[in-house]
Scaffold this motif. Sequence first.
Motif, PDB file in Angstrom:
ATOM      1  N   MET A 148       0.883  -1.173   0.000  1.00 30.69           N
ATOM      2  CA  MET A 148       0.000   0.000   0.000  1.00 30.69           C
ATOM      3  C   MET A 148       0.919   1.221   0.000  1.00 30.69           C
ATOM      4  SD  MET A 148      -3.150  -1.146   0.200  1.00 30.69           S
ATOM      5  CE  MET A 148      -3.988   0.403   0.515  1.00 30.69           C
ATOM      6  N   TRP A 149       0.477   2.271  -0.654  1.00 32.90           N
ATOM      7  CA  TRP A 149       1.308   3.485  -0.786  1.00 32.90           C
ATOM      8  C   TRP A 149       0.514   4.712  -0.365  1.00 32.90           C
ATOM      9  CZ3 TRP A 149       6.330   3.530  -3.249  1.00 32.90           C
ATOM     10  CH2 TRP A 149       6.767   2.270  -3.641  1.00 32.90           C
ATOM     11  N   GLU A 150       1.213   5.676   0.207  1.00 29.99           N
ATOM     12  CA  GLU A 150       0.605   6.983   0.422  1.00 29.99           C
ATOM     13  C   GLU A 150       1.681   8.051   0.231  1.00 29.99           C
ATOM     14  OE1 GLU A 150      -3.015   8.180   2.660  1.00 29.99           O
ATOM     15  OE2 GLU A 150      -1.528   8.517   4.237  1.00 29.99           O
ATOM     16  N   ASP A 151       1.303   9.139  -0.431  1.00 33.89           N
ATOM     17  CA  ASP A 151       2.228  10.247  -0.730  1.00 33.89           C
ATOM     18  C   ASP A 151       3.548   9.737  -1.318  1.00 33.89           C
ATOM     19  OD1 ASP A 151       0.313  11.929   0.329  1.00 33.89           O
ATOM     20  OD2 ASP A 151       1.170  11.822   2.359  1.00 33.89           O
ATOM     21  N   GLY A 152       3.449   8.793  -2.225  1.00 28.64           N
ATOM     22  CA  GLY A 152       4.635   8.329  -2.940  1.00 28.64           C
ATOM     23  C   GLY A 152       5.549   7.415  -2.155  1.00 28.64           C
ATOM     24  N   ARG A 153       5.101   6.935  -0.968  1.00 27.67           N
ATOM     25  CA  ARG A 153       5.973   5.994  -0.239  1.00 27.67           C
ATOM     26  C   ARG A 153       5.171   4.781   0.246  1.00 27.67           C
ATOM     27  NH1 ARG A 153       6.745   6.282   5.642  1.00 27.67           N
ATOM     28  NH2 ARG A 153       5.051   7.554   6.455  1.00 27.67           N
ATOM     29  N   PRO A 154       5.853   3.625   0.293  1.00 29.94           N
ATOM     30  CA  PRO A 154       5.142   2.425   0.737  1.00 29.94           C
ATOM     31  C   PRO A 154       4.883   2.498   2.245  1.00 29.94           C
ATOM     32  CG  PRO A 154       7.452   1.922   0.353  1.00 29.94           C
ATOM     33  CD  PRO A 154       7.263   3.361  -0.038  1.00 29.94           C
ATOM     34  N   ILE A 155       3.681   2.084   2.669  1.00 28.10           N
ATOM     35  CA  ILE A 155       3.353   2.171   4.103  1.00 28.10           C
ATOM     36  C   ILE A 155       3.008   0.812   4.696  1.00 28.10           C
ATOM     37  CG2 ILE A 155       2.610   4.590   4.097  1.00 28.10           C
ATOM     38  CD1 ILE A 155      -0.286   3.530   3.811  1.00 28.10           C
ATOM     39  N   SER A 156       2.776  -0.166   3.829  1.00 28.82           N
ATOM     40  CA  SER A 156       2.480  -1.506   4.334  1.00 28.82           C
ATOM     41  C   SER A 156       2.925  -2.508   3.279  1.00 28.82           C
ATOM     42  CB  SER A 156       0.976  -1.630   4.609  1.00 28.82           C
ATOM     43  OG  SER A 156       0.684  -2.866   5.227  1.00 28.82           O
ATOM     44  N   HIS A 157       3.451  -3.663   3.744  1.00 26.57           N
ATOM     45  CA  HIS A 157       4.076  -4.599   2.792  1.00 26.57           C
ATOM     46  C   HIS A 157       3.875  -6.054   3.187  1.00 26.57           C
ATOM     47  CE1 HIS A 157       7.728  -7.110   1.833  1.00 26.57           C
ATOM     48  NE2 HIS A 157       7.360  -6.733   0.635  1.00 26.57           N
ATOM     49  N   VAL A 158       3.634  -6.884   2.194  1.00 26.94           N
ATOM     50  CA  VAL A 158       3.655  -8.342   2.356  1.00 26.94           C
ATOM     51  C   VAL A 158       4.565  -8.883   1.252  1.00 26.94           C
ATOM     52  CG1 VAL A 158       2.294 -10.472   2.195  1.00 26.94           C
ATOM     53  CG2 VAL A 158       1.324  -8.466   3.336  1.00 26.94           C
ATOM     54  N   GLY A 159       5.663  -9.530   1.647  1.00 27.45           N
ATOM     55  CA  GLY A 159       6.603 -10.078   0.662  1.00 27.45           C
ATOM     56  C   GLY A 159       6.184 -11.490   0.281  1.00 27.45           C
ATOM     57  N   VAL A 160       6.121 -11.729  -1.023  1.00 27.71           N
ATOM     58  CA  VAL A 160       5.724 -13.056  -1.518  1.00 27.71           C
ATOM     59  C   VAL A 160       6.850 -13.611  -2.379  1.00 27.71           C
ATOM     60  CG1 VAL A 160       4.030 -14.349  -2.878  1.00 27.71           C
ATOM     61  CG2 VAL A 160       3.301 -12.301  -1.623  1.00 27.71           C
ATOM     62  N   GLY A 218      -6.282  -2.314   9.306  1.00 25.76           N
ATOM     63  CA  GLY A 218      -6.653  -3.391   8.382  1.00 25.76           C
ATOM     64  C   GLY A 218      -5.806  -3.444   7.124  1.00 25.76           C
ATOM     65  N   LEU A 219      -4.678  -2.706   7.081  1.00 22.41           N
ATOM     66  CA  LEU A 219      -3.887  -2.690   5.845  1.00 22.41           C
ATOM     67  C   LEU A 219      -3.208  -4.031   5.565  1.00 22.41           C
ATOM     68  CD1 LEU A 219      -2.228   0.865   5.850  1.00 22.41           C
ATOM     69  CD2 LEU A 219      -4.304   0.078   4.707  1.00 22.41           C
ATOM     70  N   ALA A 220      -2.568  -4.593   6.589  1.00 24.53           N
ATOM     71  CA  ALA A 220      -1.891  -5.888   6.374  1.00 24.53           C
ATOM     72  C   ALA A 220      -2.916  -6.953   5.987  1.00 24.53           C
ATOM     73  CB  ALA A 220      -1.118  -6.295   7.628  1.00 24.53           C
ATOM     74  N   THR A 221      -4.070  -6.921   6.629  1.00 21.93           N
ATOM     75  CA  THR A 221      -5.124  -7.897   6.302  1.00 21.93           C
ATOM     76  C   THR A 221      -5.558  -7.735   4.847  1.00 21.93           C
ATOM     77  OG1 THR A 221      -5.880  -7.731   8.588  1.00 21.93           O
ATOM     78  CG2 THR A 221      -7.404  -8.746   7.014  1.00 21.93           C
ATOM     79  N   LEU A 222      -5.715  -6.496   4.424  1.00 24.18           N
ATOM     80  CA  LEU A 222      -6.138  -6.211   3.048  1.00 24.18           C
ATOM     81  C   LEU A 222      -5.110  -6.745   2.038  1.00 24.18           C
ATOM     82  CD1 LEU A 222      -8.255  -4.492   1.378  1.00 24.18           C
ATOM     83  CD2 LEU A 222      -6.576  -2.634   1.487  1.00 24.18           C
ATOM     84  N   ILE A 223      -3.848  -6.446   2.280  1.00 20.80           N
ATOM     85  CA  ILE A 223      -2.802  -6.885   1.334  1.00 20.80           C
ATOM     86  C   ILE A 223      -2.690  -8.407   1.342  1.00 20.80           C
ATOM     87  CG2 ILE A 223      -0.410  -6.649   0.602  1.00 20.80           C
ATOM     88  CD1 ILE A 223      -0.140  -4.146   2.153  1.00 20.80           C
ATOM     89  N   LEU A 224      -2.783  -9.010   2.537  1.00 24.71           N
ATOM     90  CA  LEU A 224      -2.665 -10.467   2.621  1.00 24.71           C
ATOM     91  C   LEU A 224      -3.777 -11.135   1.818  1.00 24.71           C
ATOM     92  CD1 LEU A 224      -1.675 -11.103   6.334  1.00 24.71           C
ATOM     93  CD2 LEU A 224      -0.491 -12.004   4.333  1.00 24.71           C
ATOM     94  N   ASN A 225      -5.003 -10.667   2.001  1.00 31.66           N
ATOM     95  CA  ASN A 225      -6.121 -11.265   1.266  1.00 31.66           C
ATOM     96  C   ASN A 225      -5.923 -11.122  -0.233  1.00 31.66           C
ATOM     97  OD1 ASN A 225      -8.014 -12.500   3.064  1.00 31.66           O
ATOM     98  ND2 ASN A 225      -8.362 -10.469   3.927  1.00 31.66           N
ATOM     99  N   ASP A 226      -5.455  -9.965  -0.639  1.00 30.45           N
ATOM    100  CA  ASP A 226      -5.217  -9.727  -2.061  1.00 30.45           C
ATOM    101  C   ASP A 226      -4.108 -10.645  -2.587  1.00 30.45           C
ATOM    102  OD1 ASP A 226      -5.395  -7.888  -4.503  1.00 30.45           O
ATOM    103  OD2 ASP A 226      -3.270  -7.767  -3.953  1.00 30.45           O
ATOM    104  N   ALA A 227      -3.031 -10.777  -1.795  1.00 23.77           N
ATOM    105  CA  ALA A 227      -1.912 -11.632  -2.217  1.00 23.77           C
ATOM    106  C   ALA A 227      -2.379 -13.081  -2.364  1.00 23.77           C
ATOM    107  CB  ALA A 227      -0.780 -11.538  -1.196  1.00 23.77           C
ATOM    108  N   LEU A 228      -3.223 -13.534  -1.433  1.00 21.45           N
ATOM    109  CA  LEU A 228      -3.689 -14.927  -1.497  1.00 21.45           C
ATOM    110  C   LEU A 228      -4.565 -15.140  -2.730  1.00 21.45           C
ATOM    111  CD1 LEU A 228      -4.431 -15.663   2.271  1.00 21.45           C
ATOM    112  CD2 LEU A 228      -2.405 -16.297   0.934  1.00 21.45           C
ATOM    113  N   GLU A 229      -5.338 -14.125  -3.088  1.00 22.61           N
ATOM    114  CA  GLU A 229      -6.159 -14.239  -4.300  1.00 22.61           C
ATOM    115  C   GLU A 229      -5.270 -14.398  -5.534  1.00 22.61           C
ATOM    116  OE1 GLU A 229      -9.329 -11.150  -5.596  1.00 22.61           O
ATOM    117  OE2 GLU A 229      -9.698 -11.755  -3.514  1.00 22.61           O
TER     118      GLU A 229
END
Length: 351
Positions: A49-61, A91-102
């Motif tokens: 997830m990004w805000e103002d041009g910088r990453p703010i939450s990450h899930v490495g796959v 809920g950012l990590a949860t959001l990214i995780l769900n998206d990554a699993l999809e």
Amino acid sequence: MEGPRGCRPDEVAAVVDLVNSVFSREDRTMGRDFPTLFSPSNSAWLRTMWEDGRPISHVGVWQGQIVSSAGPLRVAHLGAVCTANEYRNRGLATLILNDALEQLRAEETSLVFISGGRGLYLRLGARPAGRILRYTFVPPPAVSEVQLELVDALQDRDLDAMRWLHGGEPVRYVRNPSEWRALLPAKGYAPARQNRAVVLLRRHGQVVAYLLLGKPQILADGVREVVDEFAGDRRAIVQGFSSLVSMRLARAVELTVQPGDASLTELLAERGGAATVIRHIGTTLLLDRDLLFRAVARSRPDLAAWNASQPTGADPEQLGQLVLGVLGNAEADPPRPVPIEVPRQGGMQYI
Ligand SMILES: CC(C)(COP(=O)(O)OP(=O)(O)OC[C@H]1O[C@@H](n2cnc3c(N)ncnc32)[C@H](O)[C@@H]1OP(=O)(O)O)[C@@H](O)C(=O)NCCC(=O)NCCS
């Protein structure tokens, strides 16, 4: 706010900055330690997830292929999961995780190994799963017919020999030559950091096995060498342990062994080795039940039949544990169904 999305190759450095600020504030070594994850070629799998041009939450796959005891499977590792302090609990990590699993489901990934066991992962259905044998072994003094060589600067021919031996292992990660070249230095095996080492075992000049030694443990009763990975001739490996401890002034050797590795477990038992059953690190998510059982149907018709006998709505979490085996539910020995063995997830492959 933008995302969840993968990164462009030129955004990897910004993600490594975020990850370092959470996990490696002092040394900032995450980029070095995980070269296959934080590489430009894997940038699309750095889900962010990004805000103002910088990453703010990450899930490495990291996505890859293993050879399990039931044949090849497509798997993924999730790691370096983090959210910048000021954005947590939204809920950012949860959001990214769900998206990554999809995304992983769409790419026919059946199992996901996760480097943690917190609520975040358990809520998605990940559970501790997978059994492995840990030996702590005091090798008896013995005259060995194998020669040990500690290698700091690996020659191409040595690396080729290691790749051939690894390729012959029944349960393993599929590792391409560029991953070998990136991971051996990154994980500190060659060139060696903190007394880690690559050890080649030769018989009549021929490399017949290798060991990757992790950081030795210094204990009250002496030094314990930790074998992170091995491949090749089991007799040479066990004989080599006797020379290894005298060469490195250690007392004991610790190694993890696949439960199905009968020749190694027998050789260790003959020399007084006793195993403890432990579980794989982190948690495992059975992402796609149908896919997994289809993939193993040819080599494990018993498992396919067992799966068919389970209710369609059977709890996928419990199935994941049963299929890979878990501590505590093994009333029968060996457990039923006989679990699928997957390679140990530490050492070179740890994400
Ligand atoms: C762990 C970590 C990645 C979680 O990131 P996050 O973006 O805050 O995660 P989420 O917001 O999705 O979930 C965090 C909590 O907020 C709650 N939450 C989720 N959505 C929410 C919402 N919309 N509103 C309020 N709370 C919410 C969840 O219940 C969750 O609590 P729990 O996991 O303790 O049950 C973050 O705390 C972090 O970077 N920690 C340090 C690094 C680390 O430990 N990483 C994990 C390695 S295994």
